[in-house]
Design an enzyme around this catalytic site. Structure first.
Site, mmCIF file in Angstrom:
data_model
loop_
_atom_site.group_PDB
_atom_site.id
_atom_site.type_symbol
_atom_site.label_atom_id
_atom_site.label_comp_id
_atom_site.label_asym_id
_atom_site.label_seq_id
_atom_site.Cartn_x
_atom_site.Cartn_y
_atom_site.Cartn_z
ATOM 1 N N PRO A 172 40.633 20.233 -36.626
ATOM 2 C CA PRO A 172 39.396 19.943 -35.894
ATOM 3 C C PRO A 172 39.398 20.542 -34.503
ATOM 4 C CG PRO A 172 39.996 18.041 -37.170
ATOM 5 C CD PRO A 172 41.107 19.053 -37.378
ATOM 6 N N CYS A 173 38.296 21.205 -34.173
ATOM 7 C CA CYS A 173 38.266 22.068 -32.994
ATOM 8 C C CYS A 173 37.615 21.437 -31.777
ATOM 9 C CB CYS A 173 37.532 23.366 -33.328
ATOM 10 S SG CYS A 173 35.789 23.114 -33.791
ATOM 11 N N GLN A 174 37.100 20.202 -31.860
ATOM 12 C CA GLN A 174 36.367 19.628 -30.735
ATOM 13 C C GLN A 174 37.145 19.611 -29.423
ATOM 14 O OE1 GLN A 174 36.646 18.248 -33.741
ATOM 15 N NE2 GLN A 174 34.738 17.327 -34.439
#
Length: 387
Positions: free
Chosen positions: A80-82
């Site tokens: 996940p890149c958030q």
């Protein structure tokens, strides 16, 4: 060859890996809507996911991967890149959504011959330089685990000391790791989408690898529109003002444009009955332009499709027609821009489907990278058998 797909999302990276000749043994994704999309396509018999196992829906932290040791050639995924996204809150290593430690754990437990991980370009920002180095060193030495009393910076220091010492060979399982920011448009994807990609090969395989060479270029598109003019002829569009270039005919292929990707689809606003015959191709009203959100011109690669922190940011997921009017991309058009197969459908509302697409890896880019990895693994396997 067999693979594990982590943080699968709607399946862009995994489909590309499957197209390259890998068979997934496990597909893990926590998001129900993404899992519904994969399951729906499996139920419909869509070839892209026909050989996939039913996705494991849930937290990757709760999945044991030791049972795959010795059975897996490749681990892939997009943690996940958030924490690192330019559109996120930039908490990075302090964000509980950072799944890089889990990606490293899966490598440590399954011991694949190679891995491919991708993330947003924001991870390479100067402010994240130390954590980028930390990720790469963890992937290089996955068995040098962070101790309970260490914070990530202390662990980074320990990894750096080991990496520069004479004891590098004492780390157990190790990988040769490289990373690079790739623009999908330079590999034939009709979208200017930059992602950082990490590729690693298990030490001892004797593999020398570099990222695939780019196949498409902006200069070639300018030539195609200008000196050659074949772009307009191909689309049966009256030739526009020539874009002149002083360079000779380019070697690479031209960037693919929005028109290349969706030009054969009926406009869902003006031809709704024809559009209704195509899956996920419905008009979505409410598009508007404002500073910084001006949409994608038909005759350029699309701007990066985005999922956004609070839903879809309007301007970047719009198409600008030749007359200057604009509308949102339909889900099907967005899938074309992400190079998903036309028979692959997306589960949920327009905004939900666009979220899945905005987080996806372009299928064609994934296939190109995975094919290049597979070629080297096959060659290494053949060389080992000959000894």
């Amino acid at each position: 060859m067999r693979a594990i797909e982590l943080f699968a999302g709607a399946g862009g990276l995994g489909i590309g890996v499957s197209q390259a000749g890998f068979k997934p043994e496990a597909v893990v994704e926590w998001d129900r809507w993404c899992c519904d999309t994969i399951r729906e396509n499996q139920a419909r018999g869509v070839a892209a996911v026909a050989n996939w196992p039913t996705p494991t829906e849930g937290d990757v932290k709760k999945v044991d991967f030791e049972k795959y040791e010795g059975k897996i050639q490749l681990v892939t995924g997009g943690p996940p890149c958030q924490p690192f996204s330019l559109g996120g809150k930039h908490r990075a290593q302090d964000d509980s959504r950072d799944m890089w430690p889990e990606a490293v754990r899966v490598v440590r437990e399954s011991k694949p011959e190679a891995f491919i991980f991708e993330n947003v370009k924001g991870l390479t920002r100067a402010s994240f330089a130390s954590y980028l180095a930390y990720i790469e060193l963890q992937l290089t030495y996955p068995e040098l685990v962070r101790r309970g009393d260490q914070n990530w910076e202390d662990h980074l220091g320990r990894l750096e000391r080991h990496h520069t010492s004479r004891r590098r060979g004492d780390a157990g399982l190790t990988y040769q790791v490289v990373h690079r920011v790739l623009n999908a448009a330079n590999y034939g994807v009709p979208q200017k989408r930059e992602r950082v990609v990490f590729v690693g090969f298990r030490s001892g395989l004797g593999i020398e690898w570099s990222f695939p060479k780019e196949t498409h270029s902006k200069e070639a598109l300018l030539w195609d529109k200008g000196a050659a003019g074949t772009y307009w002829d191909r689309h049966r569009v009256a030739r526009k003002d020539r874009v002149l270039t002083t360079k000779g005919a380019p070697i690479l292929l031209p960037w693919r444009t929005v028109r290349d990707a969706i030009g054969d689809l009926p406009d869902p606003e003006f031809r709704p009955r024809q559009a209704a015959e195509i899956s996920n191709h419905r008009f979505q009203g409410g598009a508007r332009s404002y500073p910084g959100h001006t949409g994608s011109p038909m005759d350029e690669p699309a701007k990066t499709l985005k999922a956004g922190v609070h839903g879809v940011p309007g301007g970047e997921n719009m198409v600008v027609r030749p007359d200057g009017s604009l509308r949102y991309f339909s889900v099907r058009e967005s899938a074309r821009l992400q190079t998903f197969p036309d028979d692959f459908v997306f589960h949920g509302s327009w905004s939900e489907a666009m979220r899945q697409l905005g987080n996806a890896v372009p299928v064609d880019l994934a296939s190109i990278i995975a094919s290049h990895v597979r070629t080297h693994l096959v060659a290494a396997s053949g060389a080992t058998r000959q000894k």
